[in-house]
Motif scaffolding. Structure first.
Motif, PDB file in Angstrom:
ATOM      1  N   MET A   1      38.289  39.343  50.248  1.00 42.44           N
ATOM      2  CA  MET A   1      39.524  39.644  49.517  1.00 42.44           C
ATOM      3  C   MET A   1      40.133  38.428  48.838  1.00 42.44           C
ATOM      4  O   MET A   1      41.043  38.560  48.020  1.00 42.44           O
ATOM      5  CB  MET A   1      40.560  40.254  50.479  1.00 42.44           C
ATOM      6  CG  MET A   1      40.163  41.585  51.070  1.00 42.44           C
ATOM      7  SD  MET A   1      39.953  42.852  49.804  1.00 42.44           S
ATOM      8  CE  MET A   1      41.635  42.982  49.185  1.00 42.44           C
ATOM      9  N   THR A   2      39.641  37.232  49.162  1.00 45.92           N
ATOM     10  CA  THR A   2      40.289  36.013  48.677  1.00 45.92           C
ATOM     11  C   THR A   2      40.272  35.911  47.159  1.00 45.92           C
ATOM     12  O   THR A   2      41.246  35.468  46.540  1.00 45.92           O
ATOM     13  CB  THR A   2      39.614  34.780  49.302  1.00 45.92           C
ATOM     14  OG1 THR A   2      39.736  34.860  50.723  1.00 45.92           O
ATOM     15  CG2 THR A   2      40.271  33.500  48.818  1.00 45.92           C
TER      16      THR A   2
ATOM     17  N   ASP B   1      34.519  33.567  35.129  1.00 45.52           N
ATOM     18  CA  ASP B   1      35.451  34.662  35.386  1.00 45.52           C
ATOM     19  C   ASP B   1      35.213  35.335  36.735  1.00 45.52           C
ATOM     20  O   ASP B   1      36.123  35.950  37.303  1.00 45.52           O
ATOM     21  CB  ASP B   1      35.345  35.716  34.274  1.00 45.52           C
ATOM     22  CG  ASP B   1      35.859  35.203  32.937  1.00 45.52           C
ATOM     23  OD1 ASP B   1      36.598  34.191  32.955  1.00 45.52           O
ATOM     24  OD2 ASP B   1      35.528  35.799  31.901  1.00 45.52           O
ATOM     25  N   HIS B   2      33.993  35.240  37.249  1.00 40.74           N
ATOM     26  CA  HIS B   2      33.653  35.916  38.503  1.00 40.74           C
ATOM     27  C   HIS B   2      33.433  34.934  39.650  1.00 40.74           C
ATOM     28  O   HIS B   2      33.060  35.360  40.747  1.00 40.74           O
ATOM     29  CB  HIS B   2      32.373  36.748  38.309  1.00 40.74           C
ATOM     30  CG  HIS B   2      32.455  37.718  37.178  1.00 40.74           C
ATOM     31  ND1 HIS B   2      33.101  38.930  37.284  1.00 40.74           N
ATOM     32  CD2 HIS B   2      31.995  37.650  35.904  1.00 40.74           C
ATOM     33  CE1 HIS B   2      33.017  39.577  36.131  1.00 40.74           C
ATOM     34  NE2 HIS B   2      32.359  38.821  35.280  1.00 40.74           N
ATOM     35  N   ALA B   3      33.687  33.648  39.411  1.00 38.90           N
ATOM     36  CA  ALA B   3      33.332  32.634  40.405  1.00 38.90           C
ATOM     37  C   ALA B   3      34.139  32.773  41.694  1.00 38.90           C
ATOM     38  O   ALA B   3      33.577  32.712  42.792  1.00 38.90           O
ATOM     39  CB  ALA B   3      33.514  31.240  39.810  1.00 38.90           C
ATOM     40  N   ASP B   4      35.475  32.952  41.586  1.00 40.48           N
ATOM     41  CA  ASP B   4      36.303  33.005  42.789  1.00 40.48           C
ATOM     42  C   ASP B   4      35.905  34.163  43.703  1.00 40.48           C
ATOM     43  O   ASP B   4      35.767  33.994  44.925  1.00 40.48           O
ATOM     44  CB  ASP B   4      37.782  33.133  42.416  1.00 40.48           C
ATOM     45  CG  ASP B   4      38.348  31.819  41.881  1.00 40.48           C
ATOM     46  OD1 ASP B   4      37.617  30.807  41.917  1.00 40.48           O
ATOM     47  OD2 ASP B   4      39.507  31.817  41.436  1.00 40.48           O
ATOM     48  N   LYS B   5      35.708  35.348  43.109  1.00 42.19           N
ATOM     49  CA  LYS B   5      35.321  36.499  43.926  1.00 42.19           C
ATOM     50  C   LYS B   5      33.944  36.290  44.545  1.00 42.19           C
ATOM     51  O   LYS B   5      33.704  36.656  45.699  1.00 42.19           O
ATOM     52  CB  LYS B   5      35.328  37.772  43.068  1.00 42.19           C
ATOM     53  CG  LYS B   5      36.719  38.207  42.625  1.00 42.19           C
ATOM     54  CD  LYS B   5      36.653  39.480  41.790  1.00 42.19           C
ATOM     55  CE  LYS B   5      38.047  39.892  41.330  1.00 42.19           C
ATOM     56  NZ  LYS B   5      38.015  41.107  40.483  1.00 42.19           N
ATOM     57  N   THR B   6      33.045  35.705  43.774  1.00 43.18           N
ATOM     58  CA  THR B   6      31.693  35.472  44.279  1.00 43.18           C
ATOM     59  C   THR B   6      31.703  34.480  45.428  1.00 43.18           C
ATOM     60  O   THR B   6      30.999  34.669  46.435  1.00 43.18           O
ATOM     61  CB  THR B   6      30.782  34.965  43.150  1.00 43.18           C
ATOM     62  OG1 THR B   6      30.752  35.925  42.103  1.00 43.18           O
ATOM     63  CG2 THR B   6      29.367  34.730  43.660  1.00 43.18           C
TER      64      THR B   6
END
Length: 419
Positions: free
Chosen positions: A68-69, A342-347
């Motif tokens: 969830m972070t 754009d997807h780094a944090d979720k990944t």
């Protein structure tokens, strides 16, 4: 002058110091439960084996918060997340200290897992977007420092006659101090694209491969493969550290004193490797260090698996520890190159979650193999996992561009990207 000498150094190094302190803080409670559990279980009239009841709850909570972070960081900055998570950790530690029963300890374990997962994912996401190889590996080295300080602090407290409950209160006080530091310095956590340290990652992260920033199908494949590599790597690291003593004594016949020193040497190699290999990665590139490290794990595992003198297995374990040291931080650093910024944090959150699953499941599987096949089964098991990880990493390299490709700056809003 102030721009060159003042803000530049201050803004570049102050977040590094805060992040390293946060990683020390996160590690403080991790090695404590195993030391205090004999006293705790006696107070709660529980068998020592009841500790196994706590671990699944903590892992599940950490996995949930890690996944969830990324969504949380889209709404608040890392300083707010760290402050809230550290306060949550303080609540959990005080919950341990005040727990009247085993189920209260279970509840505290869940809260601590939620806090730990958020801090771990949040720090890695922050470091991957702003730090270079040197600082992100140093950040992970600080985990080993905290994991050493925590048990040492508890040992001193117990030897001075304190009850186990006060040990948790002491650690909670340390973490509360850090939470206040995070709150007071929240402005330094906010995104600052003009900060020099924020550009460090551009020299090490890979540019997104064509298609990974757009269609979800290829990106999902890379994400799944990347998560698997993280899970296997941490499983190898945790499983080797957990079962090394049994492997060296029962399996290879080393004296207990030598085996104990070897296990300490394994973790010392992890710490030393993270200190020295980060700067090397900044000079030669993260991709080269990662490739050598993945190969080094395979080489060390092969030395552990081969029949031969015990010193060969011991040396292989030390080689494995040194080779494993930079993999987690450097894989985290190059996440944007695999899935796009754009997807780094979720990944990164999902990768951290996968690593926690690997740390729980794979060492347990190794234990079952040792129980049924003997202690020498650890070597072949680690080697098989190392080969699977190397295959997965090789596929990731084929699917992504070189980790040395520079990332062009993002266009400013309202301006055309075409020349």
């Amino acid at each position: 002058m102030s721009r060159a000498c003042g803000p530049k150094g201050y803004y570049s190094m102050f977040p590094v110091v805060l992040v390293c302190l946060a990683y020390v803080s996160m590690a403080l409670p991790d090695g404590v439960l195993g030391i205090l559990w004999p006293s705790m279980s006696a107070d709660f009239h529980q068998p020592l084996g009841a500790l196994g009841l706590l671990l699944p709850f903590g892992v599940a909570a950490a996995v949930l918060s890690s996944t969830m972070t990324g969504r949380i960081l889209a709404r608040i900055h890392i300083g707010q997340l760290l402050s809230a998570s550290t306060v949550l950790s303080v609540v959990a530690l005080l919950g341990y200290g005040l727990a009247p029963s085993l189920w209260a300890v279970v509840a505290a374990t869940v809260v601590l897992g939620l806090a730990s997962g958020a801090v771990d994912s949040g720090l890695n996401a922050y470091a991957a977007s702003r730090f270079g190889a040197r600082h992100i590996t140093w950040m992970h080295a600080c985990y080993g420092l905290g994991a050493t300080i925590g048990p040492a602090t508890v040992g001193v407290a117990l030897s001075s006659g304190m009850r186990w409950r006060w040990a948790y209160v002491i650690i909670a006080a340390v973490q509360m101090t850090l939470a206040c530091a995070f709150l007071r310095n929240g402005q330094h956590w906010a995104a600052r694209p003009d900060v020099p340290v924020a550009t460090a990652v551009r020299r090490h992260a890979a540019a997104p491969v064509s298609g990974l920033g757009g269609p979800a199908g290829p990106r999902r494949y890379v994400l799944a493969l990347s998560a698997a590599v993280f899970a296997i790597h941490i499983g190898i690291e945790s499983g080797t550290g957990l079962w090394a003593y049994v492997f060296l004594t029962t399996g290879r016949g080393l004296p207990p004193e030598t085996a104990g020193l070897a296990v300490s040497g394994f973790w010392a190699c992890m710490f030393i490797g993270r200190v020295i290999l980060g700067p090397i990665a900044e000079r030669v590139g993260a991709a080269r260090v990662l490739s050598c490290a993945v190969g080094g794990i395979g080489g060390g595992a092969a030395m552990m698996a081969l029949p031969g003198p015990a010193v060969l297995a011991l040396a292989g374990m030390l080689v494995l520890g040194l080779a494993a040291a930079p993999i987690f931080p450097l894989l985290t650093l190059t996440t944007a190159g695999r899935v796009g910024h754009d997807h780094a944090d979720k990944t990164i959150g999902l990768q951290v979650a996968a690593s926690k699953i690997g740390a729980a499941v794979l060492p347990a599987g190794m234990g079952l193999l040792i129980q049924h096949l003997g202690a020498t089964a650890l070597g072949p098991a680690v080697l098989a996992l190392a080969l699977v990880m190397a295959t997965g990493y090789g596929l990731l390299v084929r699917l992504t561009t070189s980790a040395e490709t520079p990332i062009p700056p993002e266009p400013r809003p309202g301006r055309s990207t075409e020349s």
